[in-house]
Design an enzyme around this catalytic site. Structure first.
Site, PDB file in Angstrom:
ATOM      1  N   ARG A 176     -14.979  -6.445   3.189  1.00 24.73           N
ATOM      2  CA  ARG A 176     -14.880  -5.804   1.857  1.00 24.73           C
ATOM      3  C   ARG A 176     -13.704  -6.331   1.030  1.00 24.73           C
ATOM      4  O   ARG A 176     -13.061  -5.601   0.286  1.00 24.73           O
ATOM      5  CB  ARG A 176     -14.763  -4.282   1.973  1.00 24.73           C
ATOM      6  CG  ARG A 176     -15.930  -3.616   2.602  1.00 24.73           C
ATOM      7  CD  ARG A 176     -17.218  -3.833   1.797  1.00 24.73           C
ATOM      8  NE  ARG A 176     -18.295  -3.152   2.462  1.00 24.73           N
ATOM      9  CZ  ARG A 176     -18.980  -3.682   3.488  1.00 24.73           C
ATOM     10  NH1 ARG A 176     -18.733  -4.902   3.901  1.00 24.73           N
ATOM     11  NH2 ARG A 176     -19.948  -2.996   4.056  1.00 24.73           N
ATOM     12  N   SER A 249     -20.306   3.703  -0.157  1.00 26.07           N
ATOM     13  CA  SER A 249     -19.272   4.146   0.789  1.00 26.07           C
ATOM     14  C   SER A 249     -17.944   4.237   0.050  1.00 26.07           C
ATOM     15  O   SER A 249     -17.497   3.254  -0.521  1.00 26.07           O
ATOM     16  CB  SER A 249     -19.135   3.144   1.935  1.00 26.07           C
ATOM     17  OG  SER A 249     -20.362   3.065   2.615  1.00 26.07           O
ATOM     18  N   GLU A 356     -12.825   2.165  -1.141  1.00 26.33           N
ATOM     19  CA  GLU A 356     -13.478   0.857  -1.324  1.00 26.33           C
ATOM     20  C   GLU A 356     -13.648   0.494  -2.806  1.00 26.33           C
ATOM     21  O   GLU A 356     -13.458  -0.666  -3.164  1.00 26.33           O
ATOM     22  CB  GLU A 356     -14.846   0.904  -0.624  1.00 26.33           C
ATOM     23  CG  GLU A 356     -15.563  -0.420  -0.655  1.00 26.33           C
ATOM     24  CD  GLU A 356     -16.954  -0.328  -0.029  1.00 26.33           C
ATOM     25  OE1 GLU A 356     -17.048   0.021   1.156  1.00 26.33           O
ATOM     26  OE2 GLU A 356     -17.920  -0.617  -0.736  1.00 26.33           O
TER      27      GLU A 356
END
Ligand SMILES: Cc1cc2nc3c(=O)[nH]c(=O)nc-3n(C[C@H](O)[C@H](O)[C@H](O)COP(=O)(O)OP(=O)(O)OC[C@H]3O[C@@H](n4cnc5c(N)ncnc54)[C@H](O)[C@@H]3O)c2cc1C
Length: 364
Positions: A176, A249, A356
């Site tokens: 990520r 998420s 995130e």
């Protein structure tokens, strides 16, 4: 505001439209966020470059916007110009080489590739947003990351004012993360992927998919299976389904040292017994042990749907890791829920969750 920006700065540019009424709530998957000074839509890479140059020349703050599916934006009036990248052309070569304009809808690229029998991105089916954003946080799902197939990206680099094709190896792609995320140092104008052409998926690496690890299956069947799994978790956008009004998420899975992982397991063992402790998800990765943020959140006392039906922001009823807007929320309410969860997980496990999405105009 100390710059000399007015919307007229962008008058007369080809393939550019400017308005001053679009808000981030209109364009983000969370349906939250206030009004930028202007919302600028660019339908060619040249238009993106010219707009960004003019904004930089006048020291105007700007933000590139793709599909708005990884953004948490403050309420109210925002001191920035939103630049939407909307060049959407996609080409698929017989050799499996795929090029996509940054503004192409990512799942349309996946669908077109799968339709041609190209393998490598089927596990990334159903991820919202634009093709151009996929390298930014190295999108990943079901055992695949874009870094597995990304060969290069065409970037406009602010420091040099140049446009060039940059090999994927220069982006420091990791879980990520890339060196494009949070930096605003460059705009992705196009991406290039090398896929396989024999009608089969990439080797499977995720337990929830049918088939053995390492097996390659029909690419169309894998896409359908991934979409089905994602829908059950509220991870495919659906305007009628509030569980999908999210940024996906919300926290990354934390990577901790072996000692911390052991401490977390011991604490679960003491509170919840051996069965739960022995099933704690933990994967060895570069830099330590990756834990499951969703698992920690649940065990820190935040079940699906938390804090309940009256709240305008809630954890998804299908997936603990998604923070959702039930229709009337504000960004501040969402941020407060995120902080409550972070603080709860710290106090129970001593592990700090990191969001995130990219936060704009507000602090976590
Ligand atoms: C329901 C749901 C499910 C999701 N599932 C996943 C998943 O499985 N895996 C996963 O990795 N992510 C997932 N996400 C997160 C998100 O979809 C991805 O991060 C996606 O790539 C963001 O694309 P976007 O175009 O919407 O980016 P935006 O939200 O518009 O932008 C995100 C960031 O990227 C920057 N950016 C966007 N385009 C460019 C560009 N062309 N050049 C430079 N910078 C750019 C923006 O400035 C911003 O900083 C999910 C989100 C939702 C809502």
């Amino acid at each position: 505001m100390t710059d000399s920006f007015t919307p007229q700065l962008l008058d007369g540019l080809d393939n550019v439209t400017v308005d001053t009424h679009t808000t981030f709530a209109d364009v983000t998957s969370l349906r939250l966020g206030g009004r930028p000074r202007a919302f600028v839509r660019c339908s060619t890479p040249e238009a993106v470059v010219e707009v960004v140059r003019r904004l930089d020349d006048t020291a105007t703050s700007w933000l590139i916007v793709g599909g708005g599916s990884n953004l948490v934006v403050a309420d109210g009036e925002l001191d920035l110009v939103a630049v939407a990248v909307e060049n959407k052309e996609v080409s698929l070569g017989d050799d499996g080489l795929v090029r996509a304009g940054a503004g192409a809808v990512w799942d349309d690229v996946v669908a077109a590739a799968v339709e041609r029998g190209f393998g490598g991105i089927e596990c990334l089916s159903g991820i919202p947003g634009s093709a151009g954003a996929t390298p930014v946080q190295n999108v990943g799902a079901y055992g695949t990351e874009i870094s597995d197939v990304l060969t290069r990206v065409r970037l406009y680099e602010r420091a040099t004012g140049e446009t060039r094709w940059v090999p994927a190896s220069e982006l420091e792609l990791a879980y990520r993360y890339s060196n494009l995320k949070f930096t605003g140092r460059a705009v992705v104008l196009e991406i290039e992927l090398q896929l396989t052409t024999d009608g089969l998926s990439a080797p499977l690496r995720f337990g929830q998919l049918a088939g053995k690890t390492g097996e390659r299956r029909d690419v169309r069947a894998v896409r359908e299976e991934v979409l089905g799994l994602r829908r059950k978790k509220g991870m495919v956008l659906d305007p009628a389904e509030h569980d999908t009004w999210s940024a996906g998420s919300f926290f990354t899975n934390p990577i901790v040292s072996a000692e911390v992982a052991d401490r977390v397991r011991d604490s679960v063992r003491a509170d919840r017994g051996d069965d739960d402790a022995d099933r704690m998800p933990a994967w060895e990765v570069a830099g330590g042990i990756k834990l499951s943020a969703a698992w920690l959140i649940e065990r820190a006392g935040f079940p699906r749907g938390y804090p309940g039906k009256r709240s305008p922001v809630r954890l998804s009823t299908k997936h603990t890791l998604a923070l959702t807007n039930r229709g009337s929320a504000t960004s501040e309410e969402l941020a407060n829920l995120a902080r409550t969860i972070r603080n709860g997980v710290v106090s129970v496990f001593g592990v700090e969750l990191v969001p995130e999405p990219v936060w704009i105009g507000m602090e976590f």
